[in-house]
Design an enzyme around this catalytic site. Structure first.
Site, PDB file in Angstrom:
ATOM      1  N   ASP A  28       8.725  -5.863 -26.034  1.00 39.99           N
ATOM      2  CA  ASP A  28       8.038  -7.205 -26.080  1.00 39.99           C
ATOM      3  C   ASP A  28       9.101  -8.295 -25.475  1.00 39.99           C
ATOM      4  O   ASP A  28      10.152  -8.547 -25.662  1.00 39.99           O
ATOM      5  CB  ASP A  28       7.764  -7.762 -27.678  1.00 39.99           C
ATOM      6  CG  ASP A  28       7.312  -9.096 -27.370  1.00 39.99           C
ATOM      7  OD1 ASP A  28       7.117  -9.859 -26.426  1.00 39.99           O
ATOM      8  OD2 ASP A  28       6.932  -9.597 -28.682  1.00 39.99           O
TER       9      ASP A  28
ATOM     10  N   HIS B 171      14.617  -3.217   0.441  1.00 37.85           N
ATOM     11  CA  HIS B 171      14.626  -1.846   0.846  1.00 37.85           C
ATOM     12  C   HIS B 171      14.512  -1.475   2.055  1.00 37.85           C
ATOM     13  O   HIS B 171      15.048  -0.499   2.605  1.00 37.85           O
ATOM     14  CB  HIS B 171      13.355  -0.982  -0.125  1.00 37.85           C
ATOM     15  CG  HIS B 171      12.298  -1.123   0.784  1.00 37.85           C
ATOM     16  ND1 HIS B 171      11.277  -2.102   0.444  1.00 37.85           N
ATOM     17  CD2 HIS B 171      11.639  -0.334   1.558  1.00 37.85           C
ATOM     18  CE1 HIS B 171       9.997  -2.136   1.127  1.00 37.85           C
ATOM     19  NE2 HIS B 171      10.327  -0.922   1.808  1.00 37.85           N
TER      20      HIS B 171
ATOM     21  N   ASP C 293       5.126 -11.606   1.927  1.00 36.60           N
ATOM     22  CA  ASP C 293       5.377 -10.441   1.417  1.00 36.60           C
ATOM     23  C   ASP C 293       6.657  -9.570   2.417  1.00 36.60           C
ATOM     24  O   ASP C 293       7.063  -8.739   1.755  1.00 36.60           O
ATOM     25  CB  ASP C 293       3.978  -9.507   1.345  1.00 36.60           C
ATOM     26  CG  ASP C 293       4.067  -8.256   1.009  1.00 36.60           C
ATOM     27  OD1 ASP C 293       5.059  -8.046  -0.062  1.00 36.60           O
ATOM     28  OD2 ASP C 293       3.411  -7.369   1.140  1.00 36.60           O
TER      29      ASP C 293
ATOM     30  N   LYS D 147      17.053   1.715   4.808  1.00 36.71           N
ATOM     31  CA  LYS D 147      16.535   2.607   5.840  1.00 36.71           C
ATOM     32  C   LYS D 147      17.482   3.143   6.840  1.00 36.71           C
ATOM     33  O   LYS D 147      17.912   2.272   7.505  1.00 36.71           O
ATOM     34  CB  LYS D 147      15.360   2.028   6.638  1.00 36.71           C
ATOM     35  CG  LYS D 147      14.158   1.972   5.521  1.00 36.71           C
ATOM     36  CD  LYS D 147      12.907   1.400   6.562  1.00 36.71           C
ATOM     37  CE  LYS D 147      11.853   0.764   5.559  1.00 36.71           C
ATOM     38  NZ  LYS D 147      10.861   1.757   4.888  1.00 36.71           N
TER      39      LYS D 147
ATOM     40  N   LYS E 116       0.753   3.539  10.745  1.00 31.90           N
ATOM     41  CA  LYS E 116       1.825   2.895  10.087  1.00 31.90           C
ATOM     42  C   LYS E 116       2.988   2.973  11.309  1.00 31.90           C
ATOM     43  O   LYS E 116       2.980   4.077  11.790  1.00 31.90           O
ATOM     44  CB  LYS E 116       2.461   3.897   8.958  1.00 31.90           C
ATOM     45  CG  LYS E 116       3.592   3.688   8.502  1.00 31.90           C
ATOM     46  CD  LYS E 116       3.458   2.919   7.088  1.00 31.90           C
ATOM     47  CE  LYS E 116       4.995   2.761   6.577  1.00 31.90           C
ATOM     48  NZ  LYS E 116       4.960   1.769   5.754  1.00 31.90           N
TER      49      LYS E 116
ATOM     50  N   LYS F 257      -1.566  -5.596   7.482  1.00 31.90           N
ATOM     51  CA  LYS F 257      -1.980  -4.316   7.006  1.00 31.90           C
ATOM     52  C   LYS F 257      -3.447  -4.015   7.577  1.00 31.90           C
ATOM     53  O   LYS F 257      -4.137  -4.544   8.122  1.00 31.90           O
ATOM     54  CB  LYS F 257      -2.655  -4.575   5.138  1.00 31.90           C
ATOM     55  CG  LYS F 257      -1.352  -5.386   4.339  1.00 31.90           C
ATOM     56  CD  LYS F 257      -0.751  -4.397   3.697  1.00 31.90           C
ATOM     57  CE  LYS F 257       0.349  -4.884   2.711  1.00 31.90           C
ATOM     58  NZ  LYS F 257       1.171  -4.128   2.242  1.00 31.90           N
TER      59      LYS F 257
ATOM     60  N   LYS G 248      12.624  -8.503  -4.643  1.00 29.81           N
ATOM     61  CA  LYS G 248      12.006  -9.679  -3.879  1.00 29.81           C
ATOM     62  C   LYS G 248      10.657 -10.054  -4.623  1.00 29.81           C
ATOM     63  O   LYS G 248      10.218  -9.148  -5.018  1.00 29.81           O
ATOM     64  CB  LYS G 248      11.785  -9.439  -2.521  1.00 29.81           C
ATOM     65  CG  LYS G 248      10.834  -8.446  -2.072  1.00 29.81           C
ATOM     66  CD  LYS G 248      10.351  -8.575  -0.461  1.00 29.81           C
ATOM     67  CE  LYS G 248       9.212  -7.669  -0.388  1.00 29.81           C
ATOM     68  NZ  LYS G 248       8.105  -7.794  -0.998  1.00 29.81           N
TER      69      LYS G 248
ATOM     70  N   HIS H 134      11.599  -8.810   4.860  1.00 28.23           N
ATOM     71  CA  HIS H 134      12.163  -7.399   5.591  1.00 28.23           C
ATOM     72  C   HIS H 134      12.453  -7.737   6.984  1.00 28.23           C
ATOM     73  O   HIS H 134      13.190  -7.117   7.443  1.00 28.23           O
ATOM     74  CB  HIS H 134      11.094  -6.440   5.445  1.00 28.23           C
ATOM     75  CG  HIS H 134      10.668  -5.834   4.029  1.00 28.23           C
ATOM     76  ND1 HIS H 134      11.726  -5.896   3.048  1.00 28.23           N
ATOM     77  CD2 HIS H 134       9.484  -5.637   3.442  1.00 28.23           C
ATOM     78  CE1 HIS H 134      11.056  -5.632   1.922  1.00 28.23           C
ATOM     79  NE2 HIS H 134       9.738  -5.621   2.189  1.00 28.23           N
TER      80      HIS H 134
HETATM   81  C1  BG6 Z   1       7.208  -4.090   0.447  1.00 32.05           C
HETATM   82  C2  BG6 Z   1       5.659  -5.003   0.338  1.00 32.05           C
HETATM   83  O1  BG6 Z   1       8.176  -5.141   0.027  1.00 32.05           O
HETATM   84  O2  BG6 Z   1       7.189  -3.378   1.400  1.00 32.05           O
HETATM   85  C3  BG6 Z   1       4.434  -3.993   0.689  1.00 32.05           C
HETATM   86  O3  BG6 Z   1       5.540  -5.619  -0.839  1.00 32.05           O
HETATM   87  C4  BG6 Z   1       4.787  -3.210   1.788  1.00 32.05           C
HETATM   88  O4  BG6 Z   1       3.206  -4.686   0.669  1.00 32.05           O
HETATM   89  C5  BG6 Z   1       5.942  -2.550   1.660  1.00 32.05           C
HETATM   90  O5  BG6 Z   1       3.671  -2.246   1.810  1.00 32.05           O
HETATM   91  C6  BG6 Z   1       6.236  -1.868   3.151  1.00 32.05           C
HETATM   92  O6  BG6 Z   1       7.394  -1.033   2.833  1.00 32.05           O
HETATM   93  P1  BG6 Z   1       7.636   0.481   4.084  1.00 32.05           P
HETATM   94  O7  BG6 Z   1       9.000   0.899   3.464  1.00 32.05           O
HETATM   95  O8  BG6 Z   1       6.545   1.161   3.590  1.00 32.05           O
HETATM   96  O9  BG6 Z   1       7.769  -0.133   5.277  1.00 32.05           O
END
Ligand code: BG6
Length: 481
Positions: free
Chosen positions: A93, A186, A243, A190, A342, A337, A156, A247
């Site tokens: 909780d 993250h 978002d 990489k 990708k 998006k 984040k 990065h």
């Molecule tokens: C995240 C975002 O931090 O990074 C997501 O919140 C996004 O929206 C993701 O899809 C992308 O990470 P990667 O490693 O797939 O480029």
């Protein structure tokens, strides 16, 4: 391969007990649970290891293990019984202090059962920003964390706005927990992002030419194929810019930082901070000309999107770093998006030579150094040379190098989890970095709002015309569309 001695880092851990807050959420499902499993399976952590999965949902140990095994199965994992037996569930909780003391008791029991005297506690806060301070305070009161035995990873966006981010920094300082905190992005885990630093600083040809004397512009592309259906409640309140900007700024800071005086955490941070401090805050006119917002068709029909939602799923913009090294070199970014694929890449576009040969054989953008970050890891260099065949013609050619990973190569989250367990903060953000990033976000976001930059619609897989036109205003072209 002639691998140089002295620059390979071995990563391992002597053990850790993990408290995963937000264990039933999307990030845990997609990234954190698989990463913890992989660290275990790859033997980066092995004997001295357990995870308490913490959430407010009604699971018990058995049903949560079933949930974990479904996740692992879908990732293609095998033989995960032993990992499962080290996974536990704790229903919390979040607002009740007593709940944390019970968690502490459970942690102590597992610590003495699994850790063989190793004192290392990792807290991962995969929870919404609104819950972070309260959770930190409760961890502080129940676990009494100390930097020598505790790491607390925060995801984040580190607060929902500039003011909250500043308050969070203050809170961490006042409560004496900043030293235990690891702000994760993250992208810094990489391999292909870390490679940018190695390539830049270990090659004379690049080291000496990464500046405004030689580089014309830098382009960053971050495309994702997926939409946001799964995470709409989070995404609709945040949008593509907020978002992804942290990065993108990490990528920019690796491309733009000066050579650190030393290869240690302090000096690397100093170099990075110099970049962040010098991100130009654009005028209203510049934002009007160089900030594009888009939203894919169909977004508004997703269950959970607010009626009056103005959230973007695509942004393109220009950014400048006002340091001596980079003054006058634009950074162009496009990120969205539901794009055709990708693809994350950084294209460094060199200036063209100006001599009798190049005037005769003029080819646009003669040299481009590209770092393709994902889905594949490739480095490519484009140059001009004689075409094949008998005639003396010139054409654009390229060299490329595909970087292979092995089964043991840690993924982004795996690497950063291990770094945190090993108390290495080099690849984590500190409070100063965060403040500069938020300053830029706030200024840009406020100016975009004030100037009512319109939200354009795009068909999935199609790029906005205005994004293409934006860069043409500067008489340049996207290297990658
Ligand atoms: C995240 C975002 O931090 O990074 C997501 O919140 C996004 O929206 C993701 O899809 C992308 O990470 P990667 O490693 O797939 O480029």
């Amino acid at each position: 391969m002639n691998e140089k001695k002295g620059i390979c880092f071995e990563i391992f851990s002597s053990g850790v007990g993990v408290c995963l807050f937000g264990a039933t959420g999307d990030l845990s499902k997609k990234k954190l649970i698989p990463s913890l499993y992989n660290l275990y399976a790859k033997e980066y952590v092995r004997e001295n290891f357990f995870v308490i999965n913490i959430g407010s949902k009604d699971y018990d140990e058995e049903s949560f293990r079933e949930y974990v095994s479904r996740i692992l199965k879908s990732e293609g994992a095998q033989n995960y019984e032993s990992f499962l037996s080290r996974n536990f569930y704790f229903k919390i909780d979040y607002s009740d202090e007593k709940s944390y003391f019970n968690l502490y008791k459970k942690f102590l029991q597992l610590e003495s059962r699994f850790l063989n005297g190793v004192k290392n506690r990792l807290f991962y806060l995969a929870i919404p920003p609104g819950f972070v301070e309260k959770t930190l305070l409760n961890i502080k009161n129940s676990f009494n964390p100390k930097p020598r035995n505790t790491e607390i990873i925060i995801e984040k966006p580190y607060g929902s706005n500039f003011c909250e981010a500043l308050n969070l920094n203050l809170f961490l300082k006042e409560n004496n927990i900043e030293k235990c905190v690891y702000r994760i992005d993250h992208y810094l885990g990489k391999d292909s992002v870390l490679n940018i630093l190695l390539v830049r600083f270990l090659n004379f040809a690049f080291d000496k030419t990464f500046n405004n004397k030689f580089i014309d512009n830098i382009q960053i592309t971050v495309y994702e194929e997926e939409g946001v259906e799964d995470r709409i409640s989070f995404y609709d309140s945040i949008g593509a810019f907020k978002d992804m900007i942290t990065h993108i700024i990490q990528l920019i800071s690796f491309v733009a930082m000066d050579l650190p005086k030393d290869m240690n955490q302090r000096e690397i941070k100093k170099s990075k901070i110099k970049v962040l401090k010098n991100i130009k805050l654009f005028s209203e006119k510049e934002i009007k000309d160089y900030f594009i917002r888009g939203r894919y068709l169909g977004y508004e029909n997703i269950n959970g999107v607010k009626k009056d939602s103005d959230t973007e799923t695509f942004v393109a913009f220009k950014l400048e770093i006002e340091t001596y090294r980079w003054k006058g070199v634009p950074f162009y970014v496009k990120c969205g998006k539901k794009m055709k694929e990708k693809m994350t890449r950084v294209d460094i576009v060199y200036k063209n030579s100006d001599n009798a040969f190049s005037n005769k054989y003029f080819i646009e953008n003669s040299n481009i150094l590209s770092f393709i970050i994902q889905p594949q890891k490739i480095m490519e260099f484009r140059f001009n040379a004689k075409s094949d065949g008998p005639r003396f013609c010139v054409s654009a050619q390229s060299w490329n190098k595909h970087f292979n990973t092995t089964l043991l190569t840690p993924s982004d989250y795996e690497r950063l989890l291990l770094d945190a367990v090993n108390k290495d903060k080099t690849l984590f953000l500190d409070s100063v970095e965060m403040e500069y990033i938020w300053r830029y976000i706030k200024h840009t976001e406020d100016t975009v709002l004030k100037n009512k930059i319109i939200l354009e619609r795009y068909e999935p897989k199609k790029i906005l015309d205005s994004c293409l036109k934006m860069i043409e205003k500067d008489k340049r072209k996207w290297i990658y569309v």
